[in-house]
Design a protein around this motif. Structure first.
Motif, short mmCIF file in Angstrom:
data_model
loop_
_atom_site.label_atom_id
_atom_site.label_comp_id
_atom_site.label_asym_id
_atom_site.label_seq_id
_atom_site.Cartn_x
_atom_site.Cartn_y
_atom_site.Cartn_z
N LEU A 68 -60.33 36.93 35.55
CA LEU A 68 -61.75 36.61 35.38
C LEU A 68 -62.05 36.74 33.90
CD1 LEU A 68 -64.52 35.99 36.68
CD2 LEU A 68 -64.88 38.47 36.75
N ALA A 69 -62.37 35.62 33.27
CA ALA A 69 -62.66 35.60 31.84
C ALA A 69 -64.17 35.62 31.63
CB ALA A 69 -62.04 34.36 31.20
N LEU A 70 -64.64 36.63 30.92
CA LEU A 70 -66.06 36.82 30.69
C LEU A 70 -66.33 36.81 29.20
CD1 LEU A 70 -68.79 37.63 32.04
CD2 LEU A 70 -68.08 40.01 31.72
N GLY A 71 -67.27 35.99 28.77
CA GLY A 71 -67.65 35.93 27.36
C GLY A 71 -68.97 36.63 27.15
N ILE A 72 -69.09 37.32 26.02
CA ILE A 72 -70.35 37.99 25.70
C ILE A 72 -70.79 37.58 24.30
CG2 ILE A 72 -69.95 39.94 27.24
CD1 ILE A 72 -69.20 41.61 24.79
N HIS A 101 -65.74 38.26 22.77
CA HIS A 101 -67.04 38.18 22.10
C HIS A 101 -67.13 36.87 21.33
CE1 HIS A 101 -70.36 39.38 19.46
NE2 HIS A 101 -70.66 40.21 20.44
N HIS A 102 -68.26 36.16 21.49
CA HIS A 102 -68.45 34.85 20.86
C HIS A 102 -69.91 34.67 20.47
CE1 HIS A 102 -64.60 33.62 22.69
NE2 HIS A 102 -65.05 34.23 23.77
N LEU A 103 -70.21 33.60 19.76
CA LEU A 103 -71.58 33.16 19.59
C LEU A 103 -72.06 32.58 20.92
CD1 LEU A 103 -71.25 31.29 16.18
CD2 LEU A 103 -72.22 33.56 16.56
N SER A 104 -73.36 32.61 21.17
CA SER A 104 -73.90 32.10 22.44
C SER A 104 -73.45 30.67 22.72
CB SER A 104 -75.42 32.15 22.43
OG SER A 104 -75.87 33.48 22.57
N ALA A 105 -73.54 29.81 21.71
CA ALA A 105 -73.16 28.40 21.91
C ALA A 105 -71.70 28.28 22.31
CB ALA A 105 -73.45 27.59 20.66
N LEU A 122 -77.56 34.70 24.52
CA LEU A 122 -78.88 35.09 24.05
C LEU A 122 -79.86 33.93 24.10
CD1 LEU A 122 -77.73 37.23 21.00
CD2 LEU A 122 -78.55 38.04 23.23
N GLU A 123 -79.43 32.78 24.58
CA GLU A 123 -80.29 31.60 24.63
C GLU A 123 -81.18 31.65 25.86
OE1 GLU A 123 -77.87 28.11 24.30
OE2 GLU A 123 -76.66 29.01 22.73
N GLU A 124 -82.39 31.12 25.72
CA GLU A 124 -83.36 31.11 26.83
C GLU A 124 -82.85 30.28 28.01
OE1 GLU A 124 -86.75 32.08 28.88
OE2 GLU A 124 -86.14 32.85 26.94
N ARG A 125 -82.45 29.07 27.74
CA ARG A 125 -81.92 28.17 28.79
C ARG A 125 -80.71 27.47 28.18
NH1 ARG A 125 -83.20 26.47 34.03
NH2 ARG A 125 -82.40 24.41 34.38
N PRO A 126 -79.53 28.03 28.34
CA PRO A 126 -78.36 27.54 27.59
C PRO A 126 -77.95 26.10 27.88
CG PRO A 126 -77.69 29.16 29.22
CD PRO A 126 -79.19 29.13 29.22
N ASP A 127 -78.02 25.67 29.12
CA ASP A 127 -77.58 24.32 29.46
C ASP A 127 -78.00 24.03 30.88
OD1 ASP A 127 -75.60 22.28 30.61
OD2 ASP A 127 -75.25 22.17 28.46
#
Length: 152
Positions: A68-72, A101-105, A122-127
């Protein structure tokens, strides 16, 4: 562990089965041939697909397993990530977690293309093509030298 003759025998049988020479036998070793490289990529995709199938079948039985790959895109402590991961692993001990750990985009892009299974952004509505759930409001503060403070 297999002996060298046993491994060589398995390779020979595989080459005969596939009708392709997979390795170039040299005095310095056995590098893959062009056909070997191409078939290696296909074999890796096939094995990944088989693992995915098994993991999905286990998931249907309530026995989630596999990676399970999780990005933060935030501070792990702010996300209370330790608590989340402990709870997740207690419920699904056969899961293997990878957190990055990454940028939100970048988290959004990697979830879309399958490199990540899920992520915190951290984006309100990412996609619109992704399911998203608000977790908590984010408080940001600017810090700087005391000299920046307005005079009283």
């Amino acid at each position: 562990m297999l002996s060298q003759p046993a491994v060589s025998g398995h390779i020979k049988l595989l080459e005969e089965e596939l009708g392709a020479v997979l390795f170039e036998r040299t005095a310095k070793g056995m590098p893959l041939t062009r056909a070997g490289l191409i078939l290696l990529e296909e074999a890796e995709r096939t094995l990944d697909a088989a693992k995915t199938l098994v993991n999905r079948a286990r998931g249907l039985q309530g026995d989630a397993a596999g990676p399970l790959a999780l990005g933060i895109a935030s501070d792990p402590a702010a996300l209370r990530l330790g608590t989340l991961l402990s709870t997740l692993l207690a419920a699904h001990p056969r899961r293997r977690l990878r957190v990055s750990h990454h940028l939100s985009a970048d988290v959004v892009d990697q979830v879309q293309d399958g490199r990540l299974d899920a992520g915190f952004v951290l984006e309100e509505r990412p996609d619109r093509a992704l399911r998203h759930l608000p977790v908590a409001p984010v408080r940001l503060r600017v810090v700087g030298p005391v000299a920046w403070q307005d005079p009283p």
